[in-house]
Design a protein around this motif. Structure first.
Motif, PDB file in Angstrom:
ATOM      1  N   PHE A   6       0.832  -1.211   0.000  1.00 33.24           N
ATOM      2  CA  PHE A   6       0.000   0.000   0.000  1.00 33.24           C
ATOM      3  C   PHE A   6       0.866   1.260   0.000  1.00 33.24           C
ATOM      4  N   GLN A   7       1.838   1.274   0.920  1.00 32.04           N
ATOM      5  CA  GLN A   7       2.695   2.455   1.032  1.00 32.04           C
ATOM      6  C   GLN A   7       3.516   2.657  -0.239  1.00 32.04           C
ATOM      7  N   SER A   8       3.993   1.574  -0.827  1.00 33.94           N
ATOM      8  CA  SER A   8       4.854   1.763  -2.002  1.00 33.94           C
ATOM      9  C   SER A   8       4.059   2.230  -3.222  1.00 33.94           C
ATOM     10  N   ILE A   9       2.807   1.812  -3.388  1.00 32.41           N
ATOM     11  CA  ILE A   9       2.044   2.352  -4.530  1.00 32.41           C
ATOM     12  C   ILE A   9       1.706   3.829  -4.300  1.00 32.41           C
ATOM     13  N   LEU A  10       1.507   4.213  -3.031  1.00 32.17           N
ATOM     14  CA  LEU A  10       1.248   5.635  -2.750  1.00 32.17           C
ATOM     15  C   LEU A  10       2.480   6.501  -2.997  1.00 32.17           C
ATOM     16  N   GLU A  11       3.640   5.947  -2.804  1.00 35.97           N
ATOM     17  CA  GLU A  11       4.873   6.732  -2.939  1.00 35.97           C
ATOM     18  C   GLU A  11       5.456   6.653  -4.346  1.00 35.97           C
ATOM     19  N   THR A  12       4.708   6.020  -5.255  1.00 34.64           N
ATOM     20  CA  THR A  12       5.165   5.889  -6.648  1.00 34.64           C
ATOM     21  C   THR A  12       4.230   6.690  -7.550  1.00 34.64           C
ATOM     22  N   PRO A  13       4.789   7.551  -8.419  1.00 33.08           N
ATOM     23  CA  PRO A  13       3.921   8.416  -9.222  1.00 33.08           C
ATOM     24  C   PRO A  13       3.184   7.646 -10.318  1.00 33.08           C
ATOM     25  N   SER A  14       1.944   8.105 -10.634  1.00 26.88           N
ATOM     26  CA  SER A  14       1.175   7.469 -11.705  1.00 26.88           C
ATOM     27  C   SER A  14       0.157   8.434 -12.300  1.00 26.88           C
ATOM     28  N   PRO A  15       0.600   9.640 -12.729  1.00 26.38           N
ATOM     29  CA  PRO A  15      -0.383  10.479 -13.420  1.00 26.38           C
ATOM     30  C   PRO A  15      -0.929   9.733 -14.640  1.00 26.38           C
ATOM     31  N   SER A  16      -2.194   9.980 -14.979  1.00 22.43           N
ATOM     32  CA  SER A  16      -2.863   9.230 -16.046  1.00 22.43           C
ATOM     33  C   SER A  16      -1.994   9.201 -17.304  1.00 22.43           C
ATOM     34  N   PRO A  21       5.220   2.781 -13.620  1.00 23.73           N
ATOM     35  CA  PRO A  21       5.955   2.462 -12.377  1.00 23.73           C
ATOM     36  C   PRO A  21       5.078   1.801 -11.309  1.00 23.73           C
ATOM     37  N   VAL A  22       3.828   2.261 -11.194  1.00 23.93           N
ATOM     38  CA  VAL A  22       2.931   1.632 -10.215  1.00 23.93           C
ATOM     39  C   VAL A  22       2.525   0.235 -10.693  1.00 23.93           C
ATOM     40  N   GLN A  23       2.286   0.104 -11.993  1.00 21.21           N
ATOM     41  CA  GLN A  23       1.888  -1.209 -12.519  1.00 21.21           C
ATOM     42  C   GLN A  23       2.998  -2.250 -12.312  1.00 21.21           C
ATOM     43  N   ASP A  24       4.260  -1.821 -12.374  1.00 16.92           N
ATOM     44  CA  ASP A  24       5.367  -2.748 -12.087  1.00 16.92           C
ATOM     45  C   ASP A  24       5.272  -3.279 -10.661  1.00 16.92           C
ATOM     46  N   GLU A 146      16.896  22.672 -19.955  1.00 18.66           N
ATOM     47  CA  GLU A 146      17.852  21.576 -19.883  1.00 18.66           C
ATOM     48  C   GLU A 146      17.371  20.494 -18.900  1.00 18.66           C
ATOM     49  N   ALA A 147      16.705  20.946 -17.841  1.00 15.20           N
ATOM     50  CA  ALA A 147      16.259  20.006 -16.798  1.00 15.20           C
ATOM     51  C   ALA A 147      14.904  19.381 -17.116  1.00 15.20           C
ATOM     52  N   VAL A 148      14.015  20.167 -17.738  1.00 20.82           N
ATOM     53  CA  VAL A 148      12.609  19.768 -17.883  1.00 20.82           C
ATOM     54  C   VAL A 148      12.222  19.902 -19.349  1.00 20.82           C
ATOM     55  N   HIS A 149      11.407  18.969 -19.843  1.00 20.33           N
ATOM     56  CA  HIS A 149      10.962  19.037 -21.236  1.00 20.33           C
ATOM     57  C   HIS A 149       9.446  19.163 -21.331  1.00 20.33           C
ATOM     58  N   ILE A 150       8.997  19.798 -22.415  1.00 17.16           N
ATOM     59  CA  ILE A 150       7.563  19.893 -22.688  1.00 17.16           C
ATOM     60  C   ILE A 150       6.994  18.469 -22.731  1.00 17.16           C
ATOM     61  N   GLY A 151       5.897  18.259 -22.033  1.00 12.38           N
ATOM     62  CA  GLY A 151       5.284  16.926 -21.996  1.00 12.38           C
ATOM     63  C   GLY A 151       5.656  16.116 -20.769  1.00 12.38           C
ATOM     64  N   ASP A 152       6.604  16.589 -19.968  1.00  9.06           N
ATOM     65  CA  ASP A 152       6.934  15.855 -18.736  1.00  9.06           C
ATOM     66  C   ASP A 152       5.751  15.907 -17.764  1.00  9.06           C
ATOM     67  N   PRO A 153       5.399  14.775 -17.139  1.00  8.33           N
ATOM     68  CA  PRO A 153       4.301  14.763 -16.174  1.00  8.33           C
ATOM     69  C   PRO A 153       4.742  15.230 -14.783  1.00  8.33           C
ATOM     70  N   VAL A 154       3.758  15.669 -14.014  1.00 10.26           N
ATOM     71  CA  VAL A 154       4.005  16.288 -12.706  1.00 10.26           C
ATOM     72  C   VAL A 154       2.967  15.745 -11.715  1.00 10.26           C
ATOM     73  N   THR A 155       3.377  15.512 -10.484  1.00  8.55           N
ATOM     74  CA  THR A 155       2.402  15.258  -9.412  1.00  8.55           C
ATOM     75  C   THR A 155       2.745  16.144  -8.209  1.00  8.55           C
ATOM     76  N   LEU A 156       1.819  16.173  -7.267  1.00  2.00           N
ATOM     77  CA  LEU A 156       2.168  16.700  -5.953  1.00  2.00           C
ATOM     78  C   LEU A 156       3.374  15.930  -5.437  1.00  2.00           C
ATOM     79  N   GLU A 157       4.184  16.546  -4.595  1.00  6.11           N
ATOM     80  CA  GLU A 157       5.253  15.797  -3.928  1.00  6.11           C
ATOM     81  C   GLU A 157       4.600  14.636  -3.179  1.00  6.11           C
ATOM     82  N   LEU A 158       5.028  13.425  -3.479  1.00  7.07           N
ATOM     83  CA  LEU A 158       4.380  12.265  -2.877  1.00  7.07           C
ATOM     84  C   LEU A 158       4.930  12.022  -1.475  1.00  7.07           C
ATOM     85  N   GLY A 159       4.127  11.359  -0.657  1.00  7.54           N
ATOM     86  CA  GLY A 159       4.581  11.060   0.702  1.00  7.54           C
ATOM     87  C   GLY A 159       3.432  10.526   1.530  1.00  7.54           C
ATOM     88  N   TYR A 160       3.722   9.469   2.272  1.00  5.70           N
ATOM     89  CA  TYR A 160       2.720   8.800   3.101  1.00  5.70           C
ATOM     90  C   TYR A 160       2.941   9.246   4.543  1.00  5.70           C
TER      91      TYR A 160
END
Ligand SMILES: [Zn+2]
Length: 261
Positions: A6-16, A21-24, A146-160
């Motif tokens: 449970f904790q590891s799926i919450l701490e792994t990003p999965s924007p639609s 990564p969560v499916q793994d 250089e750090a970020v590209h158009i199309g990169d996904p974003v979430t809230l900072e994750l944390g349980y």
């Protein structure tokens, strides 16, 4: 353990659209008890116990969470985004965020014009996502791009975070709780012996239109389907039970009858 899962799926990003990564993690956890695990073309992970029984029952919980998508970097190196799924923009003000790039996660904060500088009219308005930007601390466009590209996904900072009385908070509880319930139900049902084929599905792209539940239901073709998602407790301030019913946190699941919700 089930709790670590449970904790590891919450701490792994999965924007639609970025659920891999969560499916793994789901595949690896159900690998210990499922008789059959498949991943369909859409990305839904389908775990099954007792697959040869004629009656097929499907539990579906969505693996994806709402997020943002980088759309533009301005000359000063500030980053603009579109939403993935439905946000209340008020919730984004001041949040710590993570941008997932090909070189790994980049921390960011969401800024907008501070309240001290808003005029009387602006103060009355509800903030829109177009009035907010992400700041990664870059000094100009070149450094940001250089750090970020158009199309990169974003979430809230994750944390349980655990609270009192066995409660916890985390971004993405919608619907990693439902996903967890589906997989845990499969594990426990198998222990007790099954007379049906039971499918637990971690679906993709729910937040942008219930897509993975639809595609996976065609694949599994169940006679019975149960979708597991979050709902709103009403035992807290400002909610009208006349309108929303009497729903207690910790009071067990809320069950809709048939397709009526
Ligand atoms: Zn949901």
């Amino acid at each position: 353990s089930a709790k670590e899962f449970f904790q590891s799926i919450l701490e792994t990003p999965s924007p639609s659209g970025y659920e891999q990564p969560v499916q793994d993690i789901v595949r690896s956890y159900v690998g210990d008890f499922a008789d059959q695990i498949t991943t369909d073309l859409h990305g839904n992970v389908i775990a099954c116990c007792n697959p040869d029984a004629p009656l097929r029952v499907m539990f579906a919980g969505h693996a994806d969470q709402i997020g943002l998508l980088v759309t533009y970097i301005n000359d000063q190196g500030f980053i603009y985004t579109n939403t993935i799924g439905g946000w209340d923009p008020q919730q984004l003000i001041g949040q710590r965020m993570t941008i997932y790039t090909s070189d790994g996660p980049v921390p960011a904060v969401i800024a907008r014009k501070p309240i001290h500088l808003l005029d009387q009219d602006e103060r009355k308005q509800v903030v829109k996502t177009k009035d907010m930007w992400l700041d990664i601390g870059a000094k100009d466009k070149e450094e940001a791009a250089e750090a970020v590209h158009i199309g990169d996904p974003v979430t809230l900072e994750l944390g349980y975070q655990e609270m009192r009385n066995g409660l916890a908070n985390s971004p993405g509880m919608d619907d990693k709780t439902g996903l967890w319930v589906c997989m845990e139900a499969l594990r426990r049902a198998k222990d007790r012996g099954l007379n049906v084929a039971l499918y637990a599905v971690a679906t993709v792209q729910e937040e942008i239109g219930l897509r993975g539940a639809t595609t996976s239901a065609y694949g599994v073709n169940p006679q019975v389907g149960i979708a597991v998602d979050v709902t709103h407790a009403t035992d807290c301030p400002t909610i009208d039970k006349n309108q929303e019913g009497d729903i207690k946190l910790g009071g067990g699941p809320v069950v809709y009858r048939g397709p009526n919700m």
